[in-house]
Scaffold this active site. Structure first.
Site, PDB file in Angstrom:
ATOM      1  NE  ARG A   7      15.814  -6.298  20.241  1.00 18.32           N
ATOM      2  CZ  ARG A   7      16.812  -5.972  19.427  1.00 18.32           C
ATOM      3  NH1 ARG A   7      16.616  -5.953  18.123  1.00 18.32           N
ATOM      4  NH2 ARG A   7      18.002  -5.655  19.890  1.00 18.32           N
ATOM      5  CB  CYS A 100      24.273   0.911  17.230  1.00 22.63           C
ATOM      6  SG  CYS A 100      22.515   0.548  17.300  1.00 22.63           S
TER       7      CYS A 100
END
Length: 320
Positions: A7, A100
């Site tokens: 990532r 989120c």
């Protein structure tokens, strides 16, 4: 910074794609960064790992990975990350926390627990627009009573209405939560990392780059330079020492130093506007699609490096 190597690589690629020239990208646990950057940053964004409930509509894998245990684990991890981030923020600085997920224990609950342990922080009210709603202290009653209800904790809970929830059925996008926190004090003066400022070398010590810059750029890229093997970078001003850090990108990647020549990087192309290059070639949208798929195309003109663009946006380099 991103803790997961793959990532972190994607993060570095995004920095390049957006044409950002003054970013340092690292790959560390927050606690490691805290040791290097005590009370160093004016502003910190904590985009926290979470259970991803807000992404269920977008990503079916997020549904399969969900469990009550994962929600609890994420809430604990978020507090650890905020603990490190708090130590890296200067007095008077601002920290934004975002997730989120809809899970109260990871949203209002995490902020509630953090504020209970860090009285030097307070919530800043966030302007709300269509589809945004205040955080809800009532969500904590059954889901995450991690602290004894005292007058102080009740006051903190009431402040949670300054946080914001974004609902996917009320706006274009997915589900999110955010909180803006300010550390008491006043921002003053400069701060330096534990290792001080990174030492680079002046432009004059890199003949190949100087020749390329003089021949092909209308823009002077002044500053200190850094080499990783044959890769040349332009460092951000006052960049902290890289000693002991795992670094993926140290400012603007200019390109590769080869024998008696310089090969410009894709990052350099994306950081420039067409008017900042000496040689440019503008493509139609159809031609741009072919160029981006790796095809060559016919062109006439002076030999050398051209900044390729479409409708005024830089796409990369081409050599005629």
């Amino acid at each position: 910074n991103e803790i997961h190597p793959q990532r972190a690589k994607i993060l570095s690629e995004n920095i390049e794609r957006m044409g950002v020239v003054n970013a340092l990208v690292t790959n560390h646990e927050p606690a490691v960064l805290k040791a290097h950057f005590g009370e160093y940053f004016d502003r910190i964004l904590v985009d926290a790992p979470c259970s991803g409930e807000g992404m269920f509509r977008k990503n079916e894998e997020a549904v399969k990975e969900w469990s009550p245990e994962n929600v609890s684990m994420c809430a604990g991890r978020q507090l650890d990350i905020l603990e490190s981030a708090a130590g890296m923020l200067r007095p008077g600085g601002t920290m934004v926390y975002s997730t989120c997920t809809f899970a109260p224990s990871e949203d209002e609950g995490t902020i509630n627990s953090f504020l209970a342990e860090h009285l030097e922080f307070s919530l800043v009210e966030i302007p709300q627009f269509a589809g945004m709603e205040p955080g809800n202290p009532a969500y904590l009653k059954n889901s995450c009573d991690r602290d004894t209800i005292t007058e102080e904790s009740r006051k903190i809970r009431n402040e949670l209405t300054k946080t914001v929830r974004l609902w996917p059925h009320k706006l274009k996008g997915e589900g999110h939560f955010m909180a803006c926190l300010r550390k008491e004090g006043v921002l003053t003066g400069e701060t330096f990392s534990t290792g001080g400022v990174q030492k680079g070398f002046p432009e004059g010590e890199c003949r190949e780059w100087q020749e390329f810059e003089k021949q092909y750029l209308r823009k002077e890229l002044a500053g200190q330079y850094l080499k990783f093997g044959d890769q040349l970078y332009l460092m951000p001003e006052n960049m902290p020492s890289l000693k002991g850090l795992k670094v993926l990108r140290a400012g603007l990647h200019l390109g590769t130093i080869k024998k008696d020549r310089f090969e410009p990087s894709h990052a350099l192309a994306l950081s420039l506007r067409p008017e900042e290059a000496v040689l440019t070639h503008d493509l139609t949208v159809k031609e741009a699609e072919e160029y981006l798929s790796g095809q060559t195309f016919q062109a006439e003109g002076e030999k050398g490096w051209y900044l390729i663009s479409v409708e005024g946006y830089s796409l990369g380099w081409g050599k005629l």
